[in-house]
Design an enzyme around this catalytic site. Structure first.
Site, PDB file in Angstrom:
ATOM      1  N   ASP A 138       0.823  -1.214   0.000  1.00 29.59           N
ATOM      2  CA  ASP A 138       0.000   0.000   0.000  1.00 29.59           C
ATOM      3  C   ASP A 138       0.856   1.262   0.000  1.00 29.59           C
ATOM      4  O   ASP A 138       0.343   2.365  -0.228  1.00 29.59           O
ATOM      5  CB  ASP A 138      -0.969   0.014   1.183  1.00 29.59           C
ATOM      6  CG  ASP A 138      -0.294  -0.071   2.545  1.00 29.59           C
ATOM      7  OD1 ASP A 138       0.954  -0.168   2.601  1.00 29.59           O
ATOM      8  OD2 ASP A 138      -1.016  -0.051   3.565  1.00 29.59           O
ATOM      9  N   GLU A 139       2.158   1.116   0.211  1.00 32.48           N
ATOM     10  CA  GLU A 139       3.026   2.300   0.240  1.00 32.48           C
ATOM     11  C   GLU A 139       3.125   2.992  -1.117  1.00 32.48           C
ATOM     12  O   GLU A 139       3.515   4.155  -1.195  1.00 32.48           O
ATOM     13  CB  GLU A 139       4.420   1.920   0.749  1.00 32.48           C
ATOM     14  CG  GLU A 139       4.417   1.452   2.199  1.00 32.48           C
ATOM     15  CD  GLU A 139       5.801   1.400   2.809  1.00 32.48           C
ATOM     16  OE1 GLU A 139       6.617   2.285   2.488  1.00 32.48           O
ATOM     17  OE2 GLU A 139       6.061   0.475   3.600  1.00 32.48           O
TER      18      GLU A 139
END
Length: 359
Positions: A138-139
């Site tokens: 998700d970064e």
């Protein structure tokens, strides 16, 4: 898909890869080839206690995903039904200090793997049941404010060399589906925790520092928020996506457990104090020390995982508190593994058993 599959797993000697292989061997009748270059975070000893049945369906291959000749040999020799691609450099702090390795492994390595998979897929007549599952983070979406969640349509906005390299690899995987038709799927997960996690990451690092009564460093004000996902839940989600996911699709996988970093640290202090009988002046919270914030430190991540829930029926089975307690207990009962990893002793075993000069 039939349950009898031969799968190439890359980076399977790392944290999530290890858990995925162990889980897959337990719940599926798959034959798994684990291709890993054994960087500092890869440990083939994670599989030393496999049952006889699991050992018969598991093979370790020491090699690099950038090695075109090796990849072509493996695909042609083994005739894989699919690829589950974990292999990556994954630590943000390390990417800030040395981004080159992240470019070479995460971007170039993924490109080489895609090329080999595409050659194989075309040569076999483009089988409809072949698939290439790429595990990401998700970064890649960047940082959120106090409100909102990452969806599969959130624009990419990476903040670190690590997340930039993963964003690039995601784009390559999606492009190979759109351009060439290669059956690919991308998953973006939130922060994982659980057994076999290398003790540079927050949760095992804090556990180790508490046990040794060392200072627990907390970046900035400690209020950075992450969504936490138990690795066993993540692996179950990946199996579902691999078997049932739509080609060309992206699936966000989250644990639905948003916590500030300082909350995680304090919870671990309290759990271990109960286990160790510490209280008063000896309580572990006294070890917490705030340090200068990390450059480009994203403030908040939050996953919207409705797509995988609605399409595939996946939800996390474990509550955060339950899984965190299980994680603490795993590290307490696997101290020999932790000592070997932290001291670097496992590297001697690797060098003895896997002569790099022959690779």
């Amino acid at each position: 898909m039939s349950e009898t599959k031969k799968i190439l797993v890359t980076g399977g000697a790392g944290f999530i890869g290890t858990n995925f292989i162990l889980r897959s061997l337990a719940v599926k009748n798959w034959r798994i080839h684990n291709l890993d270059s054994l960087t500092y975070a890869g440990n083939p000893e994670n599989f030393k206690d496999l049952s006889d049945d699991h050992r018969m369906r598991y093979e370790f291959v020491h090699g690099d995903i950038r090695d075109e000749a090796l990849l072509d040999h493996l695909f042609n020799e083994e005739e894989f039904d699919g690829v589950v691609h974990f292999a990556a450099e994954s630590h943000v702090d390390r990417s800030i200090l040395g981004p080159t390795a992240f470019l070479e492994t995460n971007v170039i390595g993924t490109f080489r793997l895609l090329e080999a998979a595409l050659r194989y897929w075309r040569a076999r007549g483009k089988p409809e049941d072949f698939r290439f599952l790429h595990i990401s983070t998700d970064e890649v979406y960047g940082s959120l404010g106090a409100e909102g969640h990452f969806t599969e349509k959130t624009p990419y906005d990476p903040s670190s060399p690590y997340s930039a390299s993963k964003a690039s690899s995601d784009h390559f995987v999606k492009a190979y589906h759109r351009t060439y038709g290669l059956p690919t799927i991308v998953t973006n997960c939130s922060n994982n925790y659980g057994p076999y996690q290398f003790p540079e990451k927050l949760i095992p690092l804090v556990i180790m520092n508490i046990l040794e009564e060392k200072t627990i460093p907390v970046y900035g004000d400690g209020r950075n928020v992450r969504d936490w996902l138990y690795v066993v839940d993540h692996c179950d989600a990946l199996i579902k996506v691999f078997e049932q996911g739509r080609m060309g699709q992206t699936y966000n996988i989250g644990g639905g457990a948003e916590k500030e970093n300082i909350q995680i640290v304090e919870l671990l202090c309290d759990i271990l104090d109960r286990r160790l009988g510490r209280s008063g002046e000896t309580c572990s919270r006294s070890l917490i020390t705030y340090v200068a914030d990390r450059p480009g430190h994203d403030r908040r991540y939050s996953i919207d995982a409705r797509r995988i829930e609605e399409e595939l029926g996946w939800l996390p089975k474990y509550s955060f508190e339950e899984a965190l307690e299980q994680t603490v207990d795993w590290f307490l009962t696997h101290q020999a593994w932790v000592d070997s990893v932290r001291s670097g002793e496992y590297r001697k075993w690797i060098e003895t058993n896997y002569d790099r000069r022959t690779q």
